[in-house]
Scaffold this active site. Structure first.
Site, mmCIF file in Angstrom:
data_model
loop_
_atom_site.group_PDB
_atom_site.id
_atom_site.type_symbol
_atom_site.label_atom_id
_atom_site.label_comp_id
_atom_site.label_asym_id
_atom_site.label_seq_id
_atom_site.Cartn_x
_atom_site.Cartn_y
_atom_site.Cartn_z
ATOM 1 C CB ALA A 160 -0.900 -0.002 1.234
ATOM 2 C CE LYS A 161 3.346 6.401 -4.596
ATOM 3 N NZ LYS A 161 4.779 6.067 -4.467
ATOM 4 C CB ALA A 162 -0.004 4.340 3.401
#
Length: 306
Positions: A160-162
């Site tokens: 996840a690109k958080a």
């Protein structure tokens, strides 16, 4: 190259175009308090046929995957956001730009269980050149091995690109720049090479293109995937494998890939010289830039015309 954000006239928020200056969130939004935000970085390139967005739907699918992992999937579809990205570039009259889709938790909840904080979706776009400077694409950059390591798998969901994941990346980048380097390479918790502060990594040794496994410490880059495909198109041998730190010092070629970095050669690691940009790096860089700028055939359907 300045890292300051340029400006455009409009930002898209949940179906409405709003003035750039009005795209604000509350101090006590969950995104500000706890980093509850996922995002993408997407480039739009000027081509002879007008602006073209690179792998738009692949980026938006990853955005939705990130939002799903963090239980904040918005009430939009990938296709509707794709059309809104196209309209955003058009209404801002941008030929080449960087797009930043974001999904975040807004103002509402005071604690970690943020169901009372609304899910808000934004699309922004602004002019932005080469991330590490145009000279970096031509001559390469000097990098260091960071003293900060990537988190262990099942610590953070790195697929996840958080936003919160990038606190560690900021430490890596800041340390590298303070020590006189352009960028940093991060190791995983086991001491093996992971990725850059915000880029994937490729090595070349004896004509073989090598990249670290996606082992739960690095993001599965969309540009990484494109470069692997371009290498297959050229018949370059490819190997995904564990990469020990010392391999960085004895490679024939080394380069970063990423939306911001594109294909950036590395000329030294920890003051150990690798040398001038090598033939495989240059060939893949040229192939990549030729496709995204419309100078060669888009055989894999990567470009979305505006």
């Amino acid at each position: 190259m300045s890292s300051r954000i340029g400006q455009a006239e409009w930002i898209w928020k949940d179906g409405e175009m709003i003035p750039w200056a009005d795209a604000t969130v509350h101090l006590l939004s969950t995104a500000v308090q706890f980093g509850s935000s996922v995002f993408e970085g997407i480039r739009c390139y000027a081509t002879p046929d007008g602006p073209a967005i690179f792998r738009l739907r692949e980026h938006l699918r990853r955005l939705f995957d990130s939002a799903t992992v963090y239980r904040m999937r918005p009430d939009h579809t990938i296709e509707s956001l794709a059309e809104s990205c196209i309209e955003l570039v058009r209404i801002n009259k941008l030929d080449a730009c960087y797009l930043r889709p974001m999904i975040l938790r807004g103002y509402g909840a005071a604690g970690l269980h943020a169901v009372d904080s609304p899910i808000e979706t934004y699309l922004a776009a602004w002019p932005w050149g080469a991330y590490l400077g145009s000279e970096a694409l031509e001559k390469g950059v000097d990098v260091c091995t960071s003293s900060w390591t990537r988190a262990a798998p099942n610590t953070f969901p790195v697929a996840a690109k958080a936003a919160g994941h990038y606190n560690a990346a900021q430490l890596m980048k800041a340390q590298a720049v303070a020590d006189g380097y352009s960028e940093a390479i991060a190791l995983g918790p086991g001491g093996l090479v992971s990725e850059g502060s915000g880029q994937n990594l490729f090595l070349v040794r004896d004509g073989v293109l090598i990249t670290p496994f996606l082992d739960g410490t690095s993001l599965g880059g969309i540009t990484r995937d494109a470069v692997l495909q371009l290498a297959r198109d050229r018949g370059i041998p490819i190997r995904e494998q564990h990469v020990p730190r010392e391999s960085l010092y004895i490679v024939d070629e080394l380069f970063f890939t990423g939306t911001a970095s594109e294909v950036t050669p590395i000329r030294s690691v920890d003051r150990i010289a690798i040398g001038e940009v090598g033939p495989i790096t240059r060939a893949l860089q040229e192939d990549f830039l030729a496709v995204v700028t419309g100078r060669s055939e888009d055989r894999h359907g990567w470009l979305t015309r505006v």
